[in-house]
Design an enzyme around this catalytic site. Structure first.
Site, short mmCIF file in Angstrom:
data_model
loop_
_atom_site.label_atom_id
_atom_site.label_comp_id
_atom_site.label_asym_id
_atom_site.label_seq_id
_atom_site.Cartn_x
_atom_site.Cartn_y
_atom_site.Cartn_z
N TYR C 129 1.05 -1.19 -0.23
CA TYR C 129 -0.34 -0.23 0.27
C TYR C 129 0.93 0.83 0.08
CZ TYR C 129 -4.30 3.02 0.98
OH TYR C 129 -4.68 3.87 0.53
N LYS C 130 1.74 0.92 1.10
CA LYS C 130 2.41 2.25 0.67
C LYS C 130 2.94 3.46 -0.23
CE LYS C 130 6.98 2.98 3.72
NZ LYS C 130 7.54 2.08 4.97
N GLY C 131 3.85 1.94 -1.36
CA GLY C 131 4.80 2.76 -2.05
C GLY C 131 5.77 2.68 -2.24
#
Ligand code: B12
Ligand code: B12
Ligand code: PLP
Ligand code: PLP
Lengths: 252, 517, 252, 517
Positions: C129-131
């Site tokens: 999610y964080k990327g």
């Protein structure tokens, strides 16, 4: 003489024979995959196998800066290399003074940084009392009579002064090397001395950060001195050439 | 100077005393200056009045004129009266007047005009001369105002290909990589030329000739880059050497932002005669003052010939002297980029602390001056990796002590004039250090009685003692015994002495008068 | 496509054609004049004219470290270079989601850092999610169902999981490249998929700091992604291959 | 910690509370440890008793023995009782006993001896086992005492050619260039091997296998270099992974000075099962404590997977936990080289201030611990010039905040394992920075309420909050939710879980007992 390998050697990265070398350069290309490939091929052209382009950055519009590592296929055989080296072993101040004493007179020298070159720090380090890294300059010896003419000295003027003081040696410093102006200045001095029939009467020493003994010889000097030269090296060289051998016995 | 920053203890009384002494030194010299002119000064005045061009042999008209007056031994009256005389005698323009003076068969070297009449005749031309400078300044400042100002220290780089067109390219490259100031280094021996070359030049050892056309070309390139990259890039050159005044004028009308200009550099490092230099520096600075240009003084150079630990105080003493001379030439504090440098032997234990002390001391003594912080050069070797780290530590001092202008160190210092990549990498590293340590100077305090504080106090004390000696003996004497940069010069020795001329009683120079007004 | 010069170019120091390049390397020689000359000749062997040995230091007993500058005689013609590049233009999140919507189902993928490689930061940056640098990972899209298996995943296990979740795509990260172990690991996966008749059913993407599109193709993947890849690049690539074209009209 | 150095404000009550919480966490795990053994632990005990060698297939005898006991599901009693039983049953030596257990046809897996009898039989061997460790330590310390101690931070470099003989050469080179500590990095996947390779090795990806013979070879080389270059060079390896305890023993008897050894690294970064790691780390540290070896913990690694600004406190929290575990294994503060790193994104404004704050905070909280300061790695790119400057700033923090051990950054970090020249240049640059800034830390103070102070306070607060959560949930849970390094692991997941064995009631381990005594 220091022993060097007498067989072709490769560059050493961290294993014998890996041939690792690092390069950096700029190409007139905008960063992209083809530019990176161009850098790779450029490195290969130099004989680097498996070059790794570790960085590609836009150093200016339309220019990329690259760092490359690769395994060079080239070798060099250090054992087969011969280069002239000044072989005088540097003597102690005491020995230098004693040997000049044997000569029966002072050694007279003039030094200068010639042409449009204004970098006197090097010649000052050799001649002036202060010296460099704790090694006092030629002025500090009783046996030397030294004239430091400073910067931007024309060859004519230098020769004139040398003649005036009856110099045994002329010391020339050249720091600026752009388009080999140091070589031209140096050679010109030697030619001028020859033309004036003075060449055989003086020892000519050449020095500077881009100078080595080979270059000194090439330009017609007796010797060339490069980075790290100490006043005592120069003193020893002159003594070695000019003064009678030194007898080690205490009351010589 | 920003508030809340780390400080070293400063004895204000000692600082004041240093300023007094320096003022006395400068005043002594000023009386000499006021009684003399030089070939360089007079050429500058001609240029300011609008004389341009070269003759068939490529020699500048201004040189032809002044040489002729000099040969005729009438230069002590100043070139202006002869120009006025020619105008009165029918010359169509200033240029025409100058050409008559240069090449005419019937120049009247007796020059019958009174100073008053000369002034009257030249008045509109003097006005135009000043207007030209003011206009160039106005343009420059207006353009600058349209762009954001970069944070200090300003990152200053040099370009020096020898070819002005290559310089233009390098200059844009530097601007893109973040440079705030670009200086075009001059060709090696230009400072010893007693004339300014003409036109665009594409060949030069170690640098590019300072010519008016080159100034135009590079200024245009830098302006283009400023607009393109969205931050104003200052343009710099050298008002130094035998033509320091002429170059100052050229820079003034071509919109340069800064000039290397020092009251004593030429004497010490170029073996230019001191009388000549003192007169020339004064006139050059009068133009500089008018043009709102920032000068960069050259005290950093002392530490290349003298030891940076032992002779640190000579830098400070010289800064006081340079300041005093600059004040006398009408410069504002904000125009005085006093120079100093990070030149201590890097192998000395705690040398960084001594560097910080010096930089901080100078910063505090000259709080409103755009102090110029120069990189290590002397102890750089061909190990470019190590040199890059050496420069990083220098940059750190720059940001911690809030220097105004920082000339970026180059890892190739001991190798060659900086190349494209060298400059790019230097800008990248400096930007990193300045950014990662942005407020470090506001964060720390120096311990009372510590190495840094003690060093600052010592340097100030030594500078004061030195200035007392200089004031006592006069600067001529002081230079004679090697007080600055360990270099000794005599009053009548050195290059360009023949170009110094005593002003006659009827000397007239309405341009200078206007600048002095 | 970025335009590159279509003629042989030299390295750029500070003038067109000066060919200036910098090299550094270690030779098994003790510093001395002959060692310096050996370095010079070594540089010349690479095609450097007038090489200047700017430093020679004893990096270890019997080893010298050198920095050299010289004018390379070599050229490269960037205009003649062709390298495969991923041509997908990176889309906005909005477009990506809309196009997957058109597909009518989620795009399922599994990713892993395979073999003995434990460097998950890269694959995490793409999937989690964080990327990376503000660009959120594939998990952040409604249209992707992403399984990140983490580090040190054996190819067998990866395929097993891909089959289990019905993956449309397999994402492989390889960071350790010593003796080309990344290539071996990558190729082995493709072979295994082929052997199991799965190769045509999944899109295989290869990534890592030493990866480029050409390498991805060479190893049999659909694409290769290198340093600086963003999750949105990968998302766009997958969408471009799998989803119906996107109609720009507002209510498409 | 040196007197008079710059400090950040420190709330002692909070620090004490962190220690209490970490102690609670460690105690909770200790009860688990005390009830379990592992295949690695039992192999270690065998080695300690003197078992050596490999079979025809190159498999270590210790592995053969333990695997066999494990297969027979009797390892819960500990290997000692079986050895004692073999000795009683006629084995001529410990080695003979082990070989019988490994290859014999008539091993009595029922092992009829009582713990007391096992202890009695093994007593002389246990004494010999400890004597061997003590002797190696004595030798090492005696040699070290003959040489001057290098100033801190100690300069620590890695060698990693894959070939132990090349490593020896590189190690000597590093010593000459000034290294104080040389670590031989292990081959990439060794930590996942459930056995220790045997003999000298010359091939390895990314590093060189840790084998007892390799330890001997490199230790000899480093000792030779120490004597030759006149300063003691410490030798380091990795007590980490599935064989952490065995390697700890090998290092103990081969006279190593330091070991990478962390209570949680294997769990987080190698996906080794947590039960396994906790038990193994305890036993490894018991040997380490006895040998007077300094451990290096691996908190620096957290910042490679998690953000160094957001997750700085996890490093501190983990240091408290590592300290608590180490105390339980008998380590002295002076043996705890707690790790942390300069890993903040270098493009962040004032990131240097945050780095200083963290380093200073850790220094003050653990004043007598030999803190290990790790270089930037994550934000290194292939621009080796920029990377070299990045490392210089890191070195600066090292000297200013007086870190004890500094692993040197390498400009080639993003490119390859360091080569000869990379290491040489790194040592050169670091030595310059440390020397030029030697007493900078004693010279400055951080402004109260400044960025540095505020950051230090924040990090401590966050660490405290985090430790409260960990203590509340237990470390198993905390790791489960990614508290450390943003990595999540489960209690029964990960490698090596099968090698964890519950101790039976009659478990006996006189070697461990002696170490615990
Ligand atoms: C100090 C310095 C200056 C000072 C000089 C002050 C002075 N009075 O000397 C100042 C600031 C004035 C200066 C000016 C310029 N400089 Co300058 N300068 C340097 C610098 C930083 C150090 C040189 C030095 O002092 N080295 C220390 C001495 C002790 O070393 P050395 O000269 O090698 O001497 C030793 C040996 O070589 C030997 N030796 C030397 N001479 C002799 C002679 C004899 C007979 C013997 C036996 C031995 C010997 O013994 C000495 C002691 O060991 C170098 C960069 C660098 N780090 O190298 C640039 C450098 C030399 N300068 C350079 C340039 C271009 C200039 C300018 C032209 C710049 C400009 N365009 O304005 C000007 C003009 C100067 C001019 N016309 O000469 C370039 C030269 C490039 C090149 N190779 O051609 C350099 C390399 C910097 C650069 N990267 O651009 N400079
Ligand atoms: C962080 C790190 C570690 C961490 C890893 C933690 C973790 N869980 O990932 C730890 C500390 C555990 C570690 C350990 C080791 N490491 Co390490 N490590 C690094 C380091 C510093 C950064 C790597 C990184 O995270 N980069 C950031 C990410 C975001 O970049 P990236 O991986 O390139 O990913 C991007 C793209 O490549 C792409 N991408 C990547 N994968 C994929 C996949 C797909 C499908 C797509 C589409 C895109 C894509 O997108 C990403 C985002 O843009 C590098 C050095 C460096 N600065 O590069 C060394 C480095 C990679 N490590 C190295 C080594 C040797 C090791 C060890 C073997 C050392 C040892 N002997 O003990 C160990 C063992 C690890 C193992 N078995 O794998 C070497 C590798 C040398 C080589 N080329 O073979 C390096 C280069 C360091 C060095 N100079 O020695 N390491
Ligand atoms: C004031 C000043 N002028 C000029 C120069 C440059 O030298 P040159 O005399 O060659 O222009 C310097 C060099 O640093 C300087 O400081
Ligand atoms: C505690 C610890 N062990 C081991 C390692 C090395 O990794 P590996 O697991 O490959 O031995 C590190 C790396 O930094 C570490 O910090």
């Amino acid at each position: 003489m220091i022993e060097l390998p007498n067989h072709p050697i490769k560059a050493y990265g961290d294993r014998e024979g890996d041939g690792m070398v690092q390069m950096s350069f700029v190409l007139r290309v905008t960063p992209c995959a083809r530019a990176r490939e161009a850098a790779k091929q450029f490195a290969e052209a130099h004989g680097l196998a498996d070059p790794l382009v570790t960085t590609m950055e836009e150093a200016a519009e339309g220019f990329s800066y690259f760092v490359v590592y690769g395994h060079s296929k080239h070798t060099v055989n250090p054992g087969q290399i011969e280069v002239p080296e000044v072989t005088t072993v540097t003597m102690t101040r005491d020995v230098i003074e004693k040997r000049i004493k044997k000569l029966g007179r002072k050694i007279v020298l003039v030094g200068a940084c010639t042409g449009s070159d204004a970098h006197t720090v090097g010649i000052d380090a050799i001649i002036n009392y202060k010296g460099i890294s704790g090694d006092k300059g030629l002025e500090s010896y009783k046996g030397f009579e030294a004239y430091n003419l400073g910067a931007q000295v024309e060859n004519e003027f230098l020769i004139e002064r040398a003649r005036a003081v009856g110099a045994d040696a002329i010391l020339v410093s050249q720091v600026i090397t752009q388009r080999n102006c140091h070589k031209e200045n140096g050679e010109a001095l030697i030619e001028m001395l020859k033309a004036q029939g003075l060449r055989d009467k003086v020892i000519c020493l050449f020095g500077g950060p881009r100078v080595d003994h080979a270059l000194g010889l090439e330009l017609g000097f007796e010797a060339g001195f490069g980075p790290g030269t100490k006043p005592s090296d120069v003193a020893s060289y002159l003594v070695d050439r000019m003064c009678p051998a030194y007898d080690e016995s205490p009351d010589a | 100077m920003a508030k809340g920053m780390a400080t070293v203890p400063l004895d204000k009384a000692k600082v004041d005393r240093c300023r007094e002494l320096a003022a006395a030194v400068a005043s002594d010299v000023q009386s000499f200056i006021d009684e003399h002119t030089t070939v360089g000064v007079e050429r500058t005045i001609l240029r300011a009045l609008g004389v341009d061009g070269v003759d068939g042999e490529g020699v500048s008209v201004v040189n032809r004129v002044i040489d002729r007056l000099q040969t005729a031994r009438v230069l002590g009256r100043g070139v202006c009266t002869f120009v006025a005389s020619e105008l009165k005698g029918g010359a169509e323009s200033i240029q025409d007047a100058a050409e008559r003076l240069a090449f005419g068969d019937d120049v009247d070297f007796a020059a019958p005009l009174s100073p008053e009449e000369s002034r009257r005749i030249l008045a509109p031309h003097v006005t135009a001369a000043l207007a030209r400078i003011d206009e160039a300044r106005g343009h420059r400042e207006a353009f600058k105002a349209t762009l954001p100002r970069s944070p200090e220290p300003h990152r200053y780089v040099i370009v020096a290909t020898g070819n002005i067109h290559d310089d233009a390219l390098q200059s844009k490259a530097a601007a893109k990589a973040g440079a705030d100031v670009v200086a075009v280094i001059r060709a090696t021996a230009q400072s010893l030329l007693d004339f300014v070359p003409h036109g665009a030049t594409t060949e030069g050892f170690g640098g590019t000739f300072a010519t008016q056309e080159n100034f135009r070309i590079i200024r245009a390139a830098t302006n283009e880059a400023s607009a393109r990259y969205g931050h104003y890039v200052q343009q710099t050159n050298y008002s130094s050497g035998l033509c320091m005044a002429e170059i100052a004028w050229m820079a003034a009308v071509e919109g340069l932002d800064m000039l290397l200009n020092d009251a004593m550099y030429g004497i010490l490092f170029r073996d230019i005669n001191m009388c000549r230099t003192f007169v020339d520096q004064y006139v050059s600075r009068r133009f500089i003052a008018r043009a709102g240009i920032v000068i960069n003084t050259g005290e950093d150079n002392y530490l290349t010939t003298a030891d940076a630990v032992e002779k640190a105080h000579t830098v400070l003493a010289s800064q006081f002297v340079n300041e005093a001379f600059a004040l006398r030439a009408g410069l504002k504090n904000e125009q005085m980029g006093l120079g100093h440098a990070y030149e201590i032997d890097p192998s000395i234990e705690n040398s960084f602390l001594l560097e910080i002390a010096q930089a901080q001391l100078v910063r505090q003594i000259f709080p409103t001056h755009p102090i110029k912080w120069m990189p290590p050069t002397k102890f750089k070797t061909g190990d470019i990796f190590q040199a890059h780290v050496h420069d990083a530590m220098f940059s750190l001092v720059g940001i911690v002590t809030k220097q105004s202008i920082q000339l970026l160190g180059m890892f190739s210092e001991a190798v060659h004039n900086p190349m494209l990549a060298d400059r790019y990498l230097s800008l990248k590293a400096t930007t990193y250090v300045h950014n990662t340590c942005k407020n470090l100077g506001d964060e720390i305090e120096f311990r009372t009685g510590g190495i840094v504080s003690a060093r600052a106090e010592l340097v100030l004390d030594e500078a004061l003692t030195m200035l007392e000696g200089v004031a006592r003996d006069g600067i001529w004497e002081a230079i004679g015994r090697g007080a600055f940069g360990d270099i000794k010069r005599t009053r009548t020795g050195g290059k360009g002495y023949a170009g110094v001329v005593r002003r006659s009683d009827n000397y007239v120079n309405p341009v200078l008068e206007a600048l002095e007004a």
